[in-house]
Design an enzyme around this catalytic site. Structure first.
Site, PDB file in Angstrom:
ATOM      1  N   ASN A  10       8.955  12.392  -5.908  1.00 46.56           N
ATOM      2  CA  ASN A  10       9.787  11.224  -5.609  1.00 46.56           C
ATOM      3  C   ASN A  10      10.396  10.735  -6.921  1.00 46.56           C
ATOM      4  OD1 ASN A  10      10.896   8.818  -4.825  1.00 46.56           O
ATOM      5  ND2 ASN A  10       8.956   7.837  -4.263  1.00 46.56           N
ATOM      6  N   TRP A  11      11.668  11.036  -7.110  1.00 42.92           N
ATOM      7  CA  TRP A  11      12.316  10.687  -8.388  1.00 42.92           C
ATOM      8  C   TRP A  11      12.680   9.201  -8.477  1.00 42.92           C
ATOM      9  CZ3 TRP A  11      16.425  15.224  -9.024  1.00 42.92           C
ATOM     10  CH2 TRP A  11      15.740  16.420  -9.228  1.00 42.92           C
ATOM     11  N   HIS A  97       8.463   4.096   2.322  1.00 44.35           N
ATOM     12  CA  HIS A  97       7.796   4.059   1.015  1.00 44.35           C
ATOM     13  C   HIS A  97       7.463   2.608   0.672  1.00 44.35           C
ATOM     14  CE1 HIS A  97       7.207   4.153  -3.304  1.00 44.35           C
ATOM     15  NE2 HIS A  97       6.851   5.405  -3.134  1.00 44.35           N
ATOM     16  N   GLU A 169      -0.401   6.422   0.563  1.00 48.21           N
ATOM     17  CA  GLU A 169      -0.149   5.931  -0.796  1.00 48.21           C
ATOM     18  C   GLU A 169      -0.618   4.487  -0.917  1.00 48.21           C
ATOM     19  OE1 GLU A 169       3.184   8.241  -2.893  1.00 48.21           O
ATOM     20  OE2 GLU A 169       4.128   6.662  -1.740  1.00 48.21           O
ATOM     21  N   SER A 211      -0.216   7.522  -8.612  1.00 44.78           N
ATOM     22  CA  SER A 211      -0.694   7.876  -9.954  1.00 44.78           C
ATOM     23  C   SER A 211      -1.304   9.275 -10.039  1.00 44.78           C
ATOM     24  CB  SER A 211      -1.685   6.819 -10.483  1.00 44.78           C
ATOM     25  OG  SER A 211      -1.014   5.589 -10.684  1.00 44.78           O
TER      26      SER A 211
HETATM   27  P1  PGA Z   1       3.531   7.424  -8.887  1.00 46.93           P
HETATM   28  O1  PGA Z   1       4.425   7.129  -7.581  1.00 46.93           O
HETATM   29  O2  PGA Z   1       3.127   8.857  -8.827  1.00 46.93           O
HETATM   30  O3  PGA Z   1       4.440   7.102 -10.041  1.00 46.93           O
HETATM   31  O4  PGA Z   1       2.336   6.503  -8.804  1.00 46.93           O
HETATM   32  C1  PGA Z   1       4.084   7.692  -6.341  1.00 46.93           C
HETATM   33  C2  PGA Z   1       5.082   7.256  -5.283  1.00 46.93           C
HETATM   34  O5  PGA Z   1       5.535   6.108  -5.311  1.00 46.93           O
HETATM   35  O6  PGA Z   1       5.450   8.045  -4.383  1.00 46.93           O
END
Ligand code: PGA
Length: 250
Positions: A10-11, A97, A169, A211
């Site tokens: 996910n950019w 998201h 997430e 993360s």
């Molecule tokens: P992160 O983001 O890996 O920077 O924690 C994950 C996401 O929001 O999909």
């Protein structure tokens, strides 16, 4: 049964069309196809076409939208519809998201309309669910995740549900450097799988996000409940991402 792994990048609001092309060149030079793994990229909408063009003859590499609007066309300034994203080369889309939910005020009902619009346009939806820190600390994680699942997917038939990838997430883990433990993630993944199984989905795809990095990917993937990962920060550098998606590959 062979384990299928999905690695989703996910950019967010990074990498315009020029950078997207360079990124894909580097990534492709460092990542040859591995059986039983696919890699999905979610660039900003303006970079969809450039990213999709750069991977067009690699069917293990998919490009998707970070968000879509549910109407196919019309007077909706600033919106991108599922058919337009598909025309630009998207094969998938994120839905719900946590940044869409918490910064842009997206509701469960919005996610329901977006999942339906994605499926109607032939895009594979990746529905993101997860609790905030306050919700976790007050013991409401499962209730929140179930509410988000029901809000987006309730009433959908099993054949359609089977096309949806779920990304668990936890909001407190996104961009904080504090990932859920593999055990914590697995416990929620089991519940998500049970929710889907009760509605006729025999083999659900459940990714973990929050993360994920080169430091913790091996431990996370050692947990069989994870069918892959959705990654923000650690996906922005193509060399790091190429290394991450090869974790454990032979
Ligand atoms: P992160 O983001 O890996 O920077 O924690 C994950 C996401 O929001 O999909």
């Amino acid at each position: 049964m062979t384990r299928e792994l999905r690695f989703a990048a996910n950019w967010k609001l990074h990498l315009g069309p020029v950078e997207a092309r360079t990124y894909m060149q580097t990534f492709r030079a460092r990542y040859r196809r591995h059986e039983h793994r696919d890699v999905w990229f979610f660039p900003p909408a303006v970079s969809l076409e450039a990213a999709a063009q750069a991977v067009r003859e690699r069917d293990d590499l998919w490009v998707g939208a970070q968000d879509i609007y549910w109407e196919p066309k019309g007077a909706f300034t600033g919106a991108v519809s599922a058919p337009l994203a598909a025309e630009a080369g998207a094969k998938a889309t994120l839905v719900g998201h946590s940044e869409r939910r918490h910064i842009f005020g997206e509701t469960d009902d919005d996610t329901r309309k977006k999942v339906a619009a994605a499926l109607a346009a032939g895009l594979a939806p990746v529905l993101c669910v997860g609790e905030t820190l306050a919700e976790r600390e007050s013991g409401h994680t499962q209730a929140v995740v179930n509410r988000q699942l029901a809000g987006a997917l309730g009433g959908m038939d099993g054949a359609k549900l089977a096309q949806v990838t779920i990304a668990y997430e936890p909001v407190w883990a996104i961009g904080t450097g504090r990932n859920a433990t593999p055990q914590d993630a697995a416990a929620i993944h089991r519940e998500i799988r049970a929710w889907l199984a009760a509605r006729g989905v025999a083999r659900a795809r459940v990714l973990y996000g929050g993360s994920v990095s080169l430091k913790n990917i091996a431990a996370l993937l050692a947990e069989p409940e994870l069918d892959g990962v959705l990654v923000g920060g650690a996906s922005l550098d193509p060399a790091t991402w190429a290394e991450l998606v090869q974790t454990g590959a032979t």
